[in-house]
Each structure stands twice: as structure tokens, then as C-alpha cells.
Scaffold this active site. Structure first.
Site, PDB file in Angstrom:
ATOM      1  CD  GLU A   7      34.134  42.513  40.237  1.00  0.00           C
ATOM      2  OE1 GLU A   7      34.276  42.214  41.446  1.00  0.00           O
ATOM      3  OE2 GLU A   7      34.415  41.739  39.317  1.00  0.00           O
TER       4      GLU A   7
ATOM      5  CG  HIS B 151      34.247  38.519  41.974  1.00  0.00           C
ATOM      6  ND1 HIS B 151      35.062  39.624  41.894  1.00  0.00           N
ATOM      7  CD2 HIS B 151      35.069  37.457  42.144  1.00  0.00           C
ATOM      8  CE1 HIS B 151      36.323  39.247  42.031  1.00  0.00           C
ATOM      9  NE2 HIS B 151      36.359  37.939  42.182  1.00  0.00           N
TER      10      HIS B 151
END
Length: 527
Positions: free
Chosen positions: A262, A280
Site C-alpha cells: 500500500e 484501507h
């Protein structure tokens, strides 16, 4: 006046808390993205308050000469080098319970979106299409929801799932049968969860035991048409294996809020018609952001102004007055817990702490919290001394303390007993005059051993030839023995060997040791 830097976005109320408590605070919410600028000024601050954008690396910590505390508004501390902070004497705090409801609700929302194909149907309708027959969903009612990890967040998901009239089953090594009954869930083994679940949702931390817990082997054990939700941690699922299962139709859909790398600006699953993806967002609600921001501000102020430690990942909760005498025993308790936790492979029903002699008159609450932390940390790496008792309670693990005024052979002794569904395992230790924790008893067998970074634990029959063959295997593998400790019940009876070695121990070497005819168990332990 202590100085705190806030390098990520936090609630204005949190900033005001620092000011109201008498802390000089600089709010620079975009600084976390500028590594070089952050490194230039970090040396001027006693505290650093962050979220996920700031990466607190060993290199940054090296420049933080005055830093005393790092406060993470949230539970995840993947962006903080905790060993480097510990080596520099910097406390790392988080806020483990501030966003539990929010994350659980997001998982439920993702399950609904997956079941009814809401994202795809929304996009189609906005394009002016009316594809009513294309989007055929499935009901949640009467379906089986499998929860991997039934802790704080997982138990909330279970409650919501039961409210939706789903049958909820759960896999969690720390979930006791009694706690499962209280939650209204059925406790099952992992393979059974894979086999029976219509929906599977993950709520477990990332550890060596949970990494890639869903791979091609696990996927093939699942029923055809299963739907998978991950709002926990990237890396729990082998993403390439998931794509193959989606492409084949074995998995009907997946809803992912987290990814192995990420930010995930491109991904092999992006654009897949049966994948719902969010960036997220598990903790992204106004309430959760406010809660964790306020908590971290209060915790950092308490430490900087009063010396109080709360929700620390690398420091026990001990008052300044207690610290000199208690700290060595806190370390001992945690090491005994870690020793027992690394050897425990079945569900834990209870933990009993027996305090004998001088230690029985100390702050045993801190000692018990440290011991529970040690037991749980091999599976739950984010657990700390503050959260450990609550985590144990959530899983129905009974905690018992026994105090005795005197110890038979030592001025002070701590004995930790882990009660599982199959057995009890006890280990005892003390702190000598040099301040170093030592093991003095394992499973009722007396011995004396220091804790080493890398150790091999062996239970065996006390027969001639064992030591030579065991040491020979290590020598042939190029593994150097640092210390060698032995104990036994009686001649020819059960015996224990605890060996400190230099470096790691390959699994193949452990397999060879386990294959020795007199060996019952061989395990590598790391402290």
C-alpha cells in the site's frame, strides 16, 4: 515544557489537548510525506504523534536525539521500527480499541456490497443502463459466516452477523469454548471453517503464523461460490492465488480493504468484475478518527508530564516509584510468558501466575499483564501490557493469581502455568543479584538457564547417547552452541534440554532432532 510534533492529520481537538495540558505542539499534517524535512527537525522534539503516512524508520530514529515517545493514533504500527525505538529508549504507544466498531462495520458493509454487487450495479446505473437482470445477488440470512480471528473486532462482526440471522462459526486459537458460547458462535478448526463457510471474513493480526493464511491450498478447501472479505491486514491472502480462484469461478467474489503493498495504485485484482476494493477505509469514520486522536494526545501528555505509560508496545505500565525494583521482574514475567506461549499450540483455557517470596508483595497486576503479553504475543504481535488482560478476557482465558509469602529455594519466584484443552505446562523463574532473569524450573524439572535470543527446547527420555547425537546434529549443521542446560525428573525418566545457539535454526535441523529415537519434542524459541 515538552515539545510534540504532529506530522499527520489529527483532530483539532487533539491538538488543543496538548496545548491545554501545557505541551508545546507543532501541527504539520503534511510533514510525514516529506522524509528529508522530517529528519531535519525531528531532533527538536520530545514526542511525535502520527497516523499512517509518517514512516518512523531506524534512520529517522537515529536523528531523533531528544525523542521520548511516539504516539500512533490507531492500532497498526507497521510504519514504526519498534526495535530501533526500543534500542533508543523511545516508548511507542498506540490506541488499540479506538476504531474497533468502525472497522467491524466496514467489514459488514463490504459483505453486503459483495452479496448484492452494489458497486457494479451503482456504476451501471450511473451510466444510464438498467441492467436489472444482470445483478443477481445472494441473501445473507441463513448463510454461514466464518470469522478468522474472534478478538475485539471479530467479536463485533460476529454480533452483527448473528443479528443478520447468519450462522456464525469462528477460528481463533485463543477463543475458549466458554467465550464462544457467550458470543453465540461455534468454535471450529480452520479447515472446517474453510469447508463450511459461505462468507469468510478475516480479523487477525499479521504474524508469521497468519501470513498467507489463505493461499491456493486453503482456497481449494473452501466450498465453491464462497465470498471472502479482508479488512484486517494485507498479506493474509496470497493475492495471485485469490485471482486464480476468482477467474476459475471457485470463489464467487472478494471484498478487500487492505493489500500487501500500500498504497495500491495498481493491482492485479483491480478491475476484476467480482472484486470490491476500498483504499484501507476500515478506520475511516469521523467518530473513529476523533477517538484515536484524543486518546493518543491524552496518553502522550500523561507520559511527558507525569511519566505514566499507557498502551505502550515496548514498555510496561509501571509508575516511576515502582520501576527500579519491579522492572527486572516484569521482564522475567514476559519472558516466562513468551516461553510458554511459543510452546503452546492448542487453545488456551487459562493462565495461572504463582508469586512466591518477595515478588508476591510487588505490583503483581503489572507482572501478570507482562506475563499475559508474553503468552499472547507469538500470535498477536500488537498486544501490549495494557491490552493483554482485555484481549485474554475477550477470548475467555481465565487468569488466576496465587501469592505465597515465601519461596522454597529462592527469595522471589514467579511460576507461570498455561492451561490448555489437553494439558498444563508450567515454567518458573527468578531474578538473581545481577538483575538477569533466569529459568529455574520447567514442567516440575529443576534446572537453571538464562534466556538467550535463539534457543532450542527439547523434551526427551533420559538415555545415554542423546547429548552426543543431538550436539553432533547441530555441529554438522554449523550451529554453534552457546550454553547447554539439562534437567530430569529421575534417572531414565523424562528430561529437558534447553540450549542457546548462535543464530537461527533451520526447520530441517529441527526435523532431524525430532527424529532422534529418544526425543519427544523439539522447538526453536526466540526471545
Amino acid at each position: 515544557m515538552p515539545r510534540v510534533l504532529i506530522s499527520d492529520k489529527l483532530s483539532p481537538t487533539a491538538v488543543q489537548i496538548f496545548k491545554d495540558r501545557g505541551v508545546d505542539v507543532d501541527y504539520m499534517p503534511d510533514l510525514g510525506k516529506d522524509k528529508e524535512k522530517l529528519a531535519e527537525i525531528i531532533g527538536n522534539y520530545d514526542g511525535l504523534a502520527i497516523r499512517s503516512n509518517t514512516k518512523v524508520t531506524a534512520k529517522l530514529i537515529e536523528k531523533a536525539g531528544a525523542l521520548k515517545v511516539i504516539g500512533r493514533a490507531g492500532i497498526g504500527v507497521d510504519n514504526v521500527d519498534i526495535p530501533a525505538a526500543t534500542a533508543k529508549g523511545i516508548i511507542v504507544m498506540n490506541t488499540p480499541f479506538g476504531n474497533s466498531i468502525t472497522t467491524a462495520e466496514h467489514a459488514i458493509a463490504m459483505m453486503f456490497a459483495l452479496a448484492r454487487q452494489i458497486p457494479e450495479a451503482n456504476a451501471s446505473t450511473h451510466e444510464g443502463k438498467w441492467e436489472k437482470n444482470r445483478f443477481m445477488g445472494v441473501e445473507l440470512t441463513s448463510k454461514t459466516l466464518g470469522i478468522i480471528g474472534c478478538g475485539n473486532i471479530g467479536s463485533i462482526v460476529a454480533e452483527r452477523g448473528i443479528g443478520l440471522k447468519m450462522h456464525v462459526i469462528a477460528f481463533d486459537p485463543f477463543l475458549s469454548p466458554e467465550r464462544a458460547v457467550d458470543l453465540g458462535v461455534e468454535k471450529v478448526e480452520l479447515d472446517e471453517l474453510f469447508r463450511r463457510s459461505d462468507f469468510i471474513t478475516l480479523h487477525t493480526p499479521m504474524t508469521e503464523k497468519t501470513r498467507n493464511i489463505i493461499d491456493i491450498s486453503a482456497l481449494l478447501k473452501m466450498k465453491k461460490g464462497v465470498r471472502i472479505i479482508n479488512c484486517a491486514r494485507g498479506g493474509l491472502i496470497v493475492e495471485a492465488d485469490l485471482k486464480a480462484a476468482l477467474d476459475s469461478g471457485h470463489v464467487a467474489g472478494a471484498a478487500l480493504d487492505v493489500f500487501e503493498i500500500e498504497p495500491a495504485t495498481s493491482h492485479l485484482l483491480f478491475g476484476h468484475p467480482n472484486v470490491v476494493a476500498t483504499p484501507h477505509l476500515g478506520a475511516s469514520t469521523t467518530e473513529a478518527q476523533e477517538n484515536v486522536a484524543l486518546q493518543v494526545a491524552e496518553q502522550m501528555c500523561d507520559y511527558l508530564l507525569k511519566g505514566a505509560v499507557t498502551n505502550a508496545l515496548n514498555m510496561p505500565s509501571i509508575s516511576a516509584d515502582e520501576a527500579p525494583r519491579l522492572t527486572p521482574f516484569v521482564k522475567l514475567a514476559e519472558l516466562l510468558g513468551s516461553f510458554a506461549g511459543q510452546l503452546t499450540e492448542t487453545g488456551i483455557k487459562g493462565i495461572r501466575l504463582e508469586y512466591e517470596g518477595d515478588v508476591s508483595r510487588m505490583n503483581t497486576r503489572a507482572l501478570t499483564a507482562a506475563a499475559i503479553t508474553g503468552v499472547l504475543r507469538p500470535v498477536l504481535q500488537s498486544v501490549n501490557m495494557v491490552s493483554a488482560p482485555a484481549v485474554a478476557k475477550e477470548r475467555g482465558i481465565a487468569i488466576e493469581e496465587v501469592r505465597r509469602d515465601s519461596a522454597a529455594n529462592h527469595e522471589a519466584l514467579i511460576r507461570l502455568v498455561v492451561v490448555t484443552e489437553r494439558q498444563e505446562r508450567g515454567v518458573a523463574g527468578t531474578v538473581f543479584a545481577d538483575g538477569k532473569p533466569r529459568i529455574v524450573e520447567i514442567k516440575g524439572i529443576r534446572m537453571e538457564a538464562e534466556f538467550g535470543p535463539s534457543m532450542i527446547y527439547v523434551t526427551n527420555e533420559d538415555k545415554p547417547g542423546f547429548i552426543g547425537r543431538f550436539a553432533g546434529l547441530l555441529g554438522d549443521a554449523g550451529i554453534n552452541i552457546a550454553t547447554f542446560n539439562l534437567g530430569r525428573h529421575a534417572q531414565g525418566a523424562d528430561a529437558i534440554c534447553l540450549v542457546e545457539v548462535d543464530g537461527d535454526v533451520p526447520a530441517a535441523v529441527l526435523d532431524e532432532v525430532s527424529a532422534l529415537p529418544m526425543v519427544r519434542q523439539a522447538k526453536h524459541l526466540a526471545f
